[in-house]
Design an enzyme around this catalytic site. Structure first.
Site, PDB file in Angstrom:
ATOM      1  N   GLU A  44      -5.400  30.644   8.623  1.00  0.00           N
ATOM      2  CA  GLU A  44      -4.454  30.063   7.797  1.00  0.00           C
ATOM      3  C   GLU A  44      -4.935  28.998   6.942  1.00  0.00           C
ATOM      4  O   GLU A  44      -6.133  28.511   7.268  1.00  0.00           O
ATOM      5  CB  GLU A  44      -3.459  29.811   8.981  1.00  0.00           C
ATOM      6  CG  GLU A  44      -2.715  30.938   9.674  1.00  0.00           C
ATOM      7  CD  GLU A  44      -1.636  30.451  10.549  1.00  0.00           C
ATOM      8  OE1 GLU A  44      -1.586  29.342  10.984  1.00  0.00           O
ATOM      9  OE2 GLU A  44      -0.862  31.486  11.100  1.00  0.00           O
ATOM     10  N   CYS A  53      -4.625  37.581   6.464  1.00  0.00           N
ATOM     11  CA  CYS A  53      -4.232  38.224   7.872  1.00  0.00           C
ATOM     12  C   CYS A  53      -5.628  38.820   8.300  1.00  0.00           C
ATOM     13  O   CYS A  53      -6.414  39.206   7.479  1.00  0.00           O
ATOM     14  CB  CYS A  53      -3.428  39.360   7.566  1.00  0.00           C
ATOM     15  SG  CYS A  53      -1.411  39.013   7.122  1.00  0.00           S
ATOM     16  N   GLU A  55      -6.169  41.647   9.460  1.00  0.00           N
ATOM     17  CA  GLU A  55      -6.428  43.279   8.907  1.00  0.00           C
ATOM     18  C   GLU A  55      -7.247  43.012   7.687  1.00  0.00           C
ATOM     19  O   GLU A  55      -8.191  43.676   7.232  1.00  0.00           O
ATOM     20  CB  GLU A  55      -5.209  43.977   8.814  1.00  0.00           C
ATOM     21  CG  GLU A  55      -4.347  44.421   9.987  1.00  0.00           C
ATOM     22  CD  GLU A  55      -3.305  43.275  10.354  1.00  0.00           C
ATOM     23  OE1 GLU A  55      -3.559  41.988  10.023  1.00  0.00           O
ATOM     24  OE2 GLU A  55      -2.290  43.546  10.672  1.00  0.00           O
TER      25      GLU A  55
HETATM   26  N1  THU Z   1      -0.416  38.324  10.396  1.00  0.00           N
HETATM   27  C1  THU Z   1      -1.818  38.966  10.510  1.00  0.00           C
HETATM   28  O1  THU Z   1      -2.839  38.558  10.820  1.00  0.00           O
HETATM   29  N2  THU Z   1      -1.592  40.235  10.484  1.00  0.00           N
HETATM   30  C2  THU Z   1      -0.484  40.676  10.057  1.00  0.00           C
HETATM   31  O2  THU Z   1      -0.116  41.894   9.820  1.00  0.00           O
HETATM   32  C3  THU Z   1       0.866  39.896  10.104  1.00  0.00           C
HETATM   33  C4  THU Z   1       0.789  38.474  10.145  1.00  0.00           C
HETATM   34  C5  THU Z   1      -0.701  36.663  10.447  1.00  0.00           C
HETATM   35  C6  THU Z   1      -0.452  35.917   9.231  1.00  0.00           C
HETATM   36  C7  THU Z   1      -0.322  34.490   9.987  1.00  0.00           C
HETATM   37  O3  THU Z   1      -1.592  33.779  10.057  1.00  0.00           O
HETATM   38  C8  THU Z   1       0.383  34.828  11.143  1.00  0.00           C
HETATM   39  O4  THU Z   1       0.140  36.045  11.613  1.00  0.00           O
HETATM   40  C9  THU Z   1       1.688  34.461  11.213  1.00  0.00           C
HETATM   41  O5  THU Z   1       2.320  35.069  10.295  1.00  0.00           O
END
Ligand code: THU
Length: 128
Positions: A44, A53, A55
């Site tokens: 983040e 994210c 993935e």
């Molecule tokens: N997030 C992911 O890493 N993968 C996803 O498929 C959905 C959301 C993360 C983004 C952010 O850092 C946190 O989860 C909350 O949304």
């Protein structure tokens, strides 16, 4: 590599998640067709839109190292339920692997497996 082993690799990757804003940690482990595994976590940023994210971290690591033949991706999170990939990550997965297996972790810790086409039918593809 078994689905359970891939989930374990995702759990290890989640230890590196940088999620001070949402408090929601995610880890992913991407299995390539030749057996190589790339992992990723969410990273983040104080400018929220600059966050990435788990993935996509894993996919971009693989592709940038020359690996585009993707077999499966395991995804875990600090949440209690199965964590499905977000829409942007589905679109990114569809670019390289519209037949990838998606392995999630159920509440009891066991794997649940989805076909990519089950969770992302008709992903956008640029056909000119
Ligand atoms: N997030 C992911 O890493 N993968 C996803 O498929 C959905 C959301 C993360 C983004 C952010 O850092 C946190 O989860 C909350 O949304």
């Amino acid at each position: 590599m078994t689905d359970t082993e891939l989930l374990e690799a995702a759990e290890k990757a989640m230890e590196n998640a940088y999620a001070p804003y949402s408090g929601f940690k995610v880890g992913a482990a991407l299995l390539c067709k030749d057996g190589r595994v790339f992992t990723g976590c969410n990273v983040e940023n104080s400018s929220y839109g600059a966050s990435n994210c788990a993935e996509r971290t894993a996919v971009f690591k693989a592709v940038s190292e020359g690996y585009k033949d993707l077999e499966a991706i395991a995804i875990v999170s600090s949440g209690k339920e199965e964590t499905f990939p977000c829409g942007i990550c589905r679109q990114v997965l569809g670019e390289f692997a519209p037949d990838i297996r998606i392995i999630l972790r159920k509440k009891d810790g066991s794997p649940s497996v989805y076909k990519f086409s089950d969770i992302m039918p008709h992903h956008f593809s640029l056909k000119k």
